[in-house]
Enzyme design. Sequence first.
Site, PDB file in Angstrom:
ATOM      1  N   HIS A  95     -12.286   7.675  -3.462  1.00 37.61           N
ATOM      2  CA  HIS A  95     -11.122   8.567  -3.392  1.00 37.61           C
ATOM      3  C   HIS A  95     -10.410   8.685  -4.726  1.00 37.61           C
ATOM      4  CE1 HIS A  95     -10.430  10.308   0.483  1.00 37.61           C
ATOM      5  NE2 HIS A  95     -10.704   9.183   1.104  1.00 37.61           N
TER       6      HIS A  95
ATOM      7  N   GLN B 130     -14.052   4.514   0.527  1.00 33.89           N
ATOM      8  CA  GLN B 130     -12.641   4.471   0.169  1.00 33.89           C
ATOM      9  C   GLN B 130     -12.469   4.449  -1.337  1.00 33.89           C
ATOM     10  OE1 GLN B 130     -10.725   4.978   2.643  1.00 33.89           O
ATOM     11  NE2 GLN B 130      -9.022   5.196   1.229  1.00 33.89           N
TER      12      GLN B 130
ATOM     13  N   GLU C 196      -3.689   0.551   5.098  1.00 33.76           N
ATOM     14  CA  GLU C 196      -3.705   1.913   5.619  1.00 33.76           C
ATOM     15  C   GLU C 196      -4.849   2.057   6.635  1.00 33.76           C
ATOM     16  OE1 GLU C 196      -5.055   4.743   2.766  1.00 33.76           O
ATOM     17  OE2 GLU C 196      -4.244   6.475   3.846  1.00 33.76           O
ATOM     18  N   HIS C 197      -6.064   1.733   6.203  1.00 41.00           N
ATOM     19  CA  HIS C 197      -7.235   1.773   7.083  1.00 41.00           C
ATOM     20  C   HIS C 197      -7.712   0.348   7.324  1.00 41.00           C
ATOM     21  CE1 HIS C 197      -7.536   5.635   4.732  1.00 41.00           C
ATOM     22  NE2 HIS C 197      -7.671   6.121   5.949  1.00 41.00           N
TER      23      HIS C 197
ATOM     24  N   ASP D 178     -11.482  10.207   8.692  1.00 39.54           N
ATOM     25  CA  ASP D 178     -11.043  11.154   7.661  1.00 39.54           C
ATOM     26  C   ASP D 178     -11.286  12.596   8.091  1.00 39.54           C
ATOM     27  OD1 ASP D 178     -10.145   9.286   5.891  1.00 39.54           O
ATOM     28  OD2 ASP D 178     -11.990   9.193   4.726  1.00 39.54           O
TER      29      ASP D 178
ATOM     30  N   HIS E  88      40.301   9.685  20.350  1.00 40.63           N
ATOM     31  CA  HIS E  88      39.111   9.516  21.185  1.00 40.63           C
ATOM     32  C   HIS E  88      39.510   9.199  22.623  1.00 40.63           C
ATOM     33  CE1 HIS E  88      36.938   9.496  17.422  1.00 40.63           C
ATOM     34  NE2 HIS E  88      35.778   9.300  18.032  1.00 40.63           N
TER      35      HIS E  88
END
Lengths: 437, 437
Positions: B268, B265, B332-333, B366, B425
């Site tokens: 990245h 990670q 996220e992960h 991934d 209405h």
Amino acid sequence: MSALTIAVERWNELSAEQQSARLARPEQSRSAQLKQSVSDILAQVREGGDDAVLKLTRQFDDANASQLLMTAQQRQALIAALTPKVKAAIDTAYATIRRFHQQQRPRDLKVETAPGVVCESRYVALQSVGLYIPGGTATLPSTALMLGVPAQIAGCQRKVLVTPPAKDGSIPAAIAYVAELCEIDDILLCGGAQAIAALAYGTESVEPVDKIFGPGNAFVTEAKQQVSQDQSGVAIDMPAGPSELLVIADDSASPAFVAADLLSQAEHGADSQVILLTPSESLAAQVREQLLQQCAQLSRQHIAAQALTNSRLLVTDSLQQALTLSERYAPEHLSLQFNDAREALPQLTRAGSVFVGHYTPESGGDYATGTNHVLPTYGYARNYSSLGLTDFYRRYTVQEASREGLQGLADAITTLAELEGLDAHARAVTIRTEVNS
Amino acid sequence: MSALTIAVERWNELSAEQQSARLARPEQSRSAQLKQSVSDILAQVREGGDDAVLKLTRQFDDANASQLLMTAQQRQALIAALTPKVKAAIDTAYATIRRFHQQQRPRDLKVETAPGVVCESRYVALQSVGLYIPGGTATLPSTALMLGVPAQIAGCQRKVLVTPPAKDGSIPAAIAYVAELCEIDDILLCGGAQAIAALAYGTESVEPVDKIFGPGNAFVTEAKQQVSQDQSGVAIDMPAGPSELLVIADDSASPAFVAADLLSQAEHGADSQVILLTPSESLAAQVREQLLQQCAQLSRQHIAAQALTNSRLLVTDSLQQALTLSERYAPEHLSLQFNDAREALPQLTRAGSVFVGHYTPESGGDYATGTNHVLPTYGYARNYSSLGLTDFYRRYTVQEASREGLQGLADAITTLAELEGLDAHARAVTIRTEVNS
């Protein structure tokens, strides 16, 4: 009403420019001044909490605002004052909306994507939601139902309803009753951008929520946009715009029904837009007559008359052309008043909600058919969904591989990782598949 | 690498303030200058079309940009140059991603909500979608798969892929191959804010799309935010932020596996964040050693080392405390490296994607487990969904009432309409139920 003129126009006789103008939405104000005002309000509430919200409520709603959180006693007192007739109407709407939305429960999914590799898609209800119920020219218990029922079915742990108080500091009894039916945890007596700020940032009386739902005026809309842009900010349901109705009708339609529907949308607000597309010139002329007649009988005739100035009665060369133009416009509400209308549905996918046939007035969906009346408008019916139960959940994934499962995918993963220049991604696989364990 | 220091800290010995700091995300730049630059780029493309995009591509990507649209010949030439090994890896990933996503097809629904009243929820694929594939420090055919496969399964009529060209004007062959597999209609050779502008507003080479998907750098993220704010504008998938991984592990975990995952990670980007939560002080110490050792072997070690400065090795007082903190952080992960991790899943709902057990590295997701790697990050895993097939559809409703059906709901509708002060209405119902027809 004397000034009300509505033209019937033939689509094919308009220039391309005129055609675009006829299907253009009324301009929405998102002036720099509005943005700045909203940004100031958000900052005030972020800093000042409850006191700031109360001060803004006194200022903007001219309301006797001394408390933010409605007490249980106040809620019960309001409910006790409700007539059985209104209660029964709300109960009916609650039941149909519930029946439709509870069938929308999202399903979890588990798939073996490769031997020894299992992937799952799971849904979980949002933990806390804020439901904005507009005040102003109309009180809207129906909107409380449209937001409260799905939040209740999803099982959101915390449901906070906000609505601007009247001058005496109270809110409509019907909203209190809906809140009770939908097990709303807290009612906050505030509206406008300050209410959105309270939901997004929290105050002494309210924790920040995960997502804000509901329609509102220009201040509310702008505030929702701004808070949704914050880093790690609150989510919102959808962008909002003025309400709109497009009716496609032919000679089988009743001009009185069509006009009544157009007016029911027009009375929402001066910026509402209503459009009739019909291959029948005589129907268009009769609808025009009916509009003039029926409008004069409405209590909100001035609003409706203003909205009618944005409105169009367009004669197409065929029913098919009307269908094609509807897809181009992408209306929030689409009413089909011609025989066998159901057969045209596959061609009509760009709409928030579709009303099929002569006995399905748009106002039915506003209250009690069971569909949600929070819908994409202003052209967003091409790329946003109508509100539904799943909007009260979030979806996430889970995966599990056995050692053999990982081994089976190892070549693919390491090849792609190396191609992307990400060694550590490859290493995280090989370190597992190359050891003895 | 000598400067790389990573501290192991005990959670319970930190002050509340320190605890918050440890779980804070790295600051994201959204400076006024960035906003203005992006806004200028959007305006240039809106005005100048293809020429403006090409000029900006030459300027920002330093690329030989003379055409915007890749030709079919160019696409085929790239594909012909691909090695069988890479092709096979892409084929495997395509198959697993497809297997998982095709099971996510949304189901239409039809419910009789009251006698004679039928409500439907229908899904339709978005007509046109734009898929953003980042370039820059890594080429990402995997992202092309994550966006292209669901767009293909949904059956979006028009699928446009954009990706920044290299200096020689070309793009990675693997992306061309993925585009072919996923039946992408057009590949536009551009990236950055100018690519987002081309998708949102259209140019001579491309019609505007309905929704833009995909991750990108700060310019791309800001551009997506800005175009999604336009009135009647394009929709976007979700707000983006730097990538992040939280690992929960105990003594049953392999320190080498955990470190490899944290590094995968970290490589990245310098703004990635990785966190280990473990009740085992000895595991934390061993992971720390492994991080230092393994990091030194990476080609992107400088990026990973920078990311590790945002990273935390935190010792909790129990596994349960680790689970609770993960929910607070909402990663996220989320990687679960302890025995019987599946039993903890009901407590762990605030994550983009969960990786269960010792043999499910995050890098598997991934590329090739089948789950989507476009995920909510930066705390959005509390209120946004992971990307899935349904994001390539829109949902709308249909209703039809018979005359008797409308009659049955008439009291409820008219009572609520009158309560809300909306005569027209009510009138749209009574005009239908009170006449003889």
